[in-house]
Design an enzyme around this catalytic site. Structure first.
Site, mmCIF file in Angstrom:
data_model
loop_
_atom_site.group_PDB
_atom_site.id
_atom_site.type_symbol
_atom_site.label_atom_id
_atom_site.label_comp_id
_atom_site.label_asym_id
_atom_site.label_seq_id
_atom_site.Cartn_x
_atom_site.Cartn_y
_atom_site.Cartn_z
ATOM 1 N N ASP A 23 -1.298 -1.814 -3.994
ATOM 2 C CA ASP A 23 -2.660 -1.803 -3.482
ATOM 3 C C ASP A 23 -3.132 -0.356 -3.307
ATOM 4 O O ASP A 23 -2.451 0.454 -2.683
ATOM 5 C CB ASP A 23 -2.700 -2.541 -2.138
ATOM 6 N N THR A 37 -6.035 -6.993 7.399
ATOM 7 C CA THR A 37 -6.353 -6.881 8.822
ATOM 8 C C THR A 37 -6.005 -8.148 9.591
ATOM 9 O O THR A 37 -5.475 -8.078 10.711
ATOM 10 C CB THR A 37 -7.843 -6.544 9.007
ATOM 11 N N SER A 67 0.839 -1.197 0.000
ATOM 12 C CA SER A 67 0.000 0.000 0.000
ATOM 13 C C SER A 67 0.874 1.248 0.000
ATOM 14 O O SER A 67 2.095 1.183 0.201
ATOM 15 C CB SER A 67 -0.904 0.007 1.231
ATOM 16 N N ASN A 83 -8.265 -9.899 -1.079
ATOM 17 C CA ASN A 83 -7.258 -9.160 -0.314
ATOM 18 C C ASN A 83 -7.369 -9.459 1.177
ATOM 19 O O ASN A 83 -8.469 -9.492 1.727
ATOM 20 C CB ASN A 83 -7.447 -7.662 -0.524
ATOM 21 N N ILE A 84 -6.211 -9.614 1.816
ATOM 22 C CA ILE A 84 -6.163 -9.882 3.257
ATOM 23 C C ILE A 84 -5.074 -9.024 3.881
ATOM 24 O O ILE A 84 -3.903 -9.142 3.529
ATOM 25 C CB ILE A 84 -5.910 -11.377 3.528
ATOM 26 N N GLY A 135 -11.264 -5.699 1.449
ATOM 27 C CA GLY A 135 -11.929 -5.716 2.748
ATOM 28 C C GLY A 135 -12.415 -7.093 3.133
ATOM 29 O O GLY A 135 -13.479 -7.251 3.720
#
Length: 309
Positions: A82, A257, A50, A254-255, A212
């Site tokens: 990302d 958290t 990111s 996407n992972i 998410g």
């Protein structure tokens, strides 16, 4: 083996009715834990960075760490940007060795999103790099991406078809009810599978993406809370829903958290049990193992991509 793009990964995923995990990376231990899980599970792999990660660790450090992972393991790894916010950051990553970039123009009106995405696509494709775009807005918080629940909008299937045709983007992140961060649903979490099925049918063979999509694993939340965290009530997308999404046109999930929770829970526990320790290797080592175990579980039981490398 050099870094790869997602074209062949997504073709196989679509035909095999599974999804490839795209895991956010910020430092060496996170990369090592994810890669070790991919080796164990023989799974395809996307490592994504990111804007916040590039600011924290610097572009060159992260790219060299990922290149080291490829050299060390021989795994076919895609290095992906990302949530690229503008043309310039996407260009920097294309020129800086990434094999895939995401341009996130979802905050703009439809026509402006198309214009921005098309500009990135034209540049990236000229350099042999693939592009993910986004249509619709996910609620929640991830680094600089902040969208209030009231401002979230689901992806319109008709617009999705027009968007893909006019931009030429290689994959599309859609909004069907997921949300960024360790958020709290009001009631039972639900994904709009009817909407997903319609988009899949209207874009046959085309790879879709879910952002998410962390499940906010309860055991990690409990561990964080046990050792001083404040995540009571946090919940994410149920894993059976993500497994089902992979049987439609979703080729990338996407992972982020869950990686943070796994690492933080392990470190909190270590310092509680060893308050006098100050050797980073002693607490980052177990954190790396926690990430490996969590990612292996995702690949095997949620993404259904074990053995597909």
């Amino acid at each position: 083996m050099p870094l790869v793009d997602t074209k062949e990964m997504f073709k196989k995923a679509y035909e095999g009715h599974y999804a490839v995990g795209a895991f956010n990376v910020n430092n060496m231990e996170i990369i090592q834990g994810i890669v070790e899980a991919a080796i164990q599970e023989k799974a395809p792999l996307i490592l994504q960075v990111s804007a916040g990660a590039r600011k924290y660790a610097k572009h060159i450090y992260l790219t060299k760490l990922v290149e080291a992972a490829v050299e060390d393991t021989g795994l076919p790894i895609c290095l992906h940007l990302d949530h690229g916010a503008d043309f310039e950051i996407c260009k920097d990553c294309v020129d800086g060795g990434f094999t895939s970039v995401m341009i996130d123009g979802s905050k703009y009106p439809f026509e402006e999103n198309i214009e921005l995405t098309k500009r990135v696509v034209d540049y990236a494709h000229s350099k042999g790099v693939v592009v993910e775009a986004e249509l619709g807005k996910l609620a929640g918080v991830e680094d600089a991406v902040k969208v209030a629940a009231k401002d979230a909008t689901y992806t319109d299937p008709d617009q999705a078809v027009e968007f893909v045709e006019r931009t030429g983007c290689d994959s599309l992140a859609i909004a069907i009810g997921t949300s960024h961060g360790a958020y709290k649903f009001k009631g039972k979490p639900e994904l709009d599978f009817a909407r997903l099925e319609k988009i899949t049918n209207m874009l046959p063979g085309y790879p879709l993406v879910l952002h998410g999509a962390s499940t906010v694993i309860p055991s990690f939340v409990e561990e964080c809370n046990k050792y001083g965290g404040k995540l009571d009530g946090a919940q994410g997308v149920p894993e059976d829903m993500l497994l089902k999404a992979g049987t439609f046109g979703v080729c990338k999930i996407n992972i982020d958290t869950d990686l943070r929770l796994a690492m933080t829970a392990s470190i909190r526990k270590y310092f509680t049990e060893h308050p006098g320790d100050f050797d980073p290797r002693q607490y980052l080592g177990p954190a790396r193992e926690a990430i490996k175990a969590m990612v292996a579980h995702k690949m095997r039981d949620v993404l259904n991509c074990s053995g597909k490398a």
